[in-house]
Design a protein around this motif. Structure first.
Motif, PDB file in Angstrom:
ATOM      1  N   GLY A  26      -6.066  -6.681  -5.020  1.00  0.00           N
ATOM      2  CA  GLY A  26      -7.716  -6.217  -4.936  1.00  0.00           C
ATOM      3  C   GLY A  26      -8.361  -6.564  -3.700  1.00  0.00           C
ATOM      4  N   GLN A  27      -9.665  -6.618  -3.685  1.00  0.00           N
ATOM      5  CA  GLN A  27     -10.381  -6.832  -2.211  1.00  0.00           C
ATOM      6  C   GLN A  27     -10.211  -8.513  -2.074  1.00  0.00           C
ATOM      7  N   ASN A  28     -10.122  -8.570  -0.713  1.00  0.00           N
ATOM      8  CA  ASN A  28      -9.952 -10.114  -0.214  1.00  0.00           C
ATOM      9  C   ASN A  28      -8.930 -11.011  -0.831  1.00  0.00           C
ATOM     10  N   CYS A  29      -7.637 -10.279  -1.158  1.00  0.00           N
ATOM     11  CA  CYS A  29      -6.617 -11.116  -1.762  1.00  0.00           C
ATOM     12  C   CYS A  29      -5.693 -11.710  -0.530  1.00  0.00           C
ATOM     13  N   SER A  30      -5.284 -13.031  -0.759  1.00  0.00           N
ATOM     14  CA  SER A  30      -4.169 -13.385   0.268  1.00  0.00           C
ATOM     15  C   SER A  30      -3.101 -14.047  -0.801  1.00  0.00           C
ATOM     16  N   PRO A  45      -2.832 -12.123   4.454  1.00  0.00           N
ATOM     17  CA  PRO A  45      -3.986 -11.270   3.603  1.00  0.00           C
ATOM     18  C   PRO A  45      -3.087 -10.096   3.109  1.00  0.00           C
ATOM     19  N   ASN A 100      -3.252  -6.082   1.472  1.00  0.00           N
ATOM     20  CA  ASN A 100      -3.941  -4.929   1.604  1.00  0.00           C
ATOM     21  C   ASN A 100      -4.427  -4.501   0.406  1.00  0.00           C
ATOM     22  N   ALA A 101      -6.027  -4.382   0.165  1.00  0.00           N
ATOM     23  CA  ALA A 101      -6.471  -3.885  -1.213  1.00  0.00           C
ATOM     24  C   ALA A 101      -5.776  -2.463  -1.510  1.00  0.00           C
ATOM     25  N   GLY A 102      -5.462  -2.443  -2.986  1.00  0.00           N
ATOM     26  CA  GLY A 102      -4.913  -1.170  -3.414  1.00  0.00           C
ATOM     27  C   GLY A 102      -3.328  -0.978  -3.106  1.00  0.00           C
ATOM     28  N   THR A 103      -2.688  -1.912  -2.260  1.00  0.00           N
ATOM     29  CA  THR A 103      -1.321  -1.830  -1.975  1.00  0.00           C
ATOM     30  C   THR A 103      -0.314  -2.473  -3.042  1.00  0.00           C
ATOM     31  N   CYS A 114      -6.426 -12.108  -8.534  1.00  0.00           N
ATOM     32  CA  CYS A 114      -6.834 -11.253  -7.548  1.00  0.00           C
ATOM     33  C   CYS A 114      -6.471  -9.844  -7.282  1.00  0.00           C
ATOM     34  N   GLY A 115      -5.811  -9.429  -8.428  1.00  0.00           N
ATOM     35  CA  GLY A 115      -5.317  -8.043  -8.411  1.00  0.00           C
ATOM     36  C   GLY A 115      -4.774  -7.794 -10.026  1.00  0.00           C
TER      37      GLY A 115
END
Length: 337
Positions: free
Chosen positions: A37-41, A54, A56-59, A92-93
């Motif tokens: 998701g957004q701002n995931c690490s 970090p 990548n959002a959507g990856t 986070c995703g």
């Protein structure tokens, strides 16, 4: 331990080899994909959330395992990261594909079951020296000029270092100036190491190389990739040293000073102390001095989360077997031979 390196992404695999040590699963095999998701690490250590990468959002990232059932973190593969295996928080995703958690993961170990021998990559290497042999080749070192027959390092193993694996994990977040000083051997120019008085006192005894600032070198190169603090890094290394020096391995070396010792004998002593197969996780280095082959160092493979209470036997049992570089040699005595 709670660490910074690849060497900590797995929990302790307590393998019942010889000592019938309890098994503690800390990784549950999973499949499927994790879509960030957004701002995931993703991190090398769950506990400390260290060395974040970090996402990548959507990856979509391949899932290797969960940390427990139900999982709070997925172990995923992050291409281009070093190491690639990282822990990502499940919230986070989203996970897609694969068998439901708790189903279809027949390879997961259950409590009471034996884990396969060497089922984990070696995550740390404990390097220990036989100090009299080291001093044969480095007689001008301060710690060698001051060595005596009744000092601790005359009859006990000494700490060289605790090295996160793979070996390219070095100098984490260390500035170029310190890296240059370290590589050039200007260890006295490296930052001083701050330790609690009891830790400092024990380290000075078990690592006589502190007289030559060895602890500054080990922290700069290896410790920075292991932990956030020197206190934790050296404290946990010293706990491992206490276990080793309290074992039949140390007794064997001390009883054979001035005599030949084969690696087969050393391996058997490791098996006696730390369980069948422990000796397969040990590599021995020798040095040639005045035509004689002398035993200089042992490196011990470890896998799992190290704390001051962690069993050395369990850590060794979980690591990958290795091969020795030396079949045997002389157990050197203090003084130039």
């Amino acid at each position: 331990m709670r660490l910074v390196s690849f060497s900590k992404i797995f929990g302790v695999l307590a393998v019942a080899l010889g000592l019938a040590a309890p098994f503690a699963a800390a990784e549950v095999p999973l499949d499927g994909s994790f879509v960030a998701g957004q701002n995931c690490s993703a991190f090398q250590s769950i506990k400390k959330q260290s060395n974040p990468v970090p996402l990548n959002a959507g990856t979509s990232y391949q899932i290797v395992a969960g940390n427990k059932e139900p999982a709070s973190h997925f172990l995923i593969l992050v291409p281009g990261a070093s190491p690639e295996r990282r822990w990502a928080p499940v919230d986070c995703g989203t996970r897609s594909g694969g068998a439901p958690m708790g189903e279809g993961n027949t390879s997961a170990q259950k409590p009471g079951k034996q884990a396969p021998s060497g089922g984990q990559p070696t995550q740390n290497v404990l390097a220990v020296s036989w100090q009299p042999a080291f001093c044969e080749t480095k007689p001008d070192k301060v710690e060698c000029r001051t060595q005596t027959v009744d000092r601790f390092d005359a009859s006990n193993f000494t700490l060289h270092g605790l090295w996160p694996q793979p070996r390219r994990m070095a100098y984490c977040n260390v500035g170029k100036s310190d890296i240059g000083n370290d590589k050039d051997g200007r260890w006295d120019q490296l930052p001083e190491i701050s330790l609690e008085p009891p830790t400092r006192a024990e380290l000075d005894k078990v690592m006589p190389g502190t007289q030559s600032q060895l602890e500054r070198h080990e922290w700069t190169k290896h410790g920075t990739c292991y932990s956030q603090t020197p206190e934790e890094y050296f404290g946990e290394a010293l706990a491992l040293m206490r276990a080793l020096n309290g074992s039949a391995v140390r007794e064997l070396f001390a009883s054979r000073v001035g005599q030949q010792l084969t690696f087969d004998e050393i391996r058997k002593a490791f098996d006696q102390s730390f369980g069948e197969g422990a000796g397969l996780r040990v590599r021995m280095q020798c040095a040639r001095n005045n035509g004689k082959l002398i035993i200089s160092e042992l490196t011990i493979g470890l896998s799992g989360d190290i704390t001051p209470e962690t069993s050395l036997a369990n850590l060794m049992a979980a690591a990958t077997p290795t091969k020795t570089e030396c079949p045997g040699g002389l157990v050197d005595a203090v003084g130039q031979q």
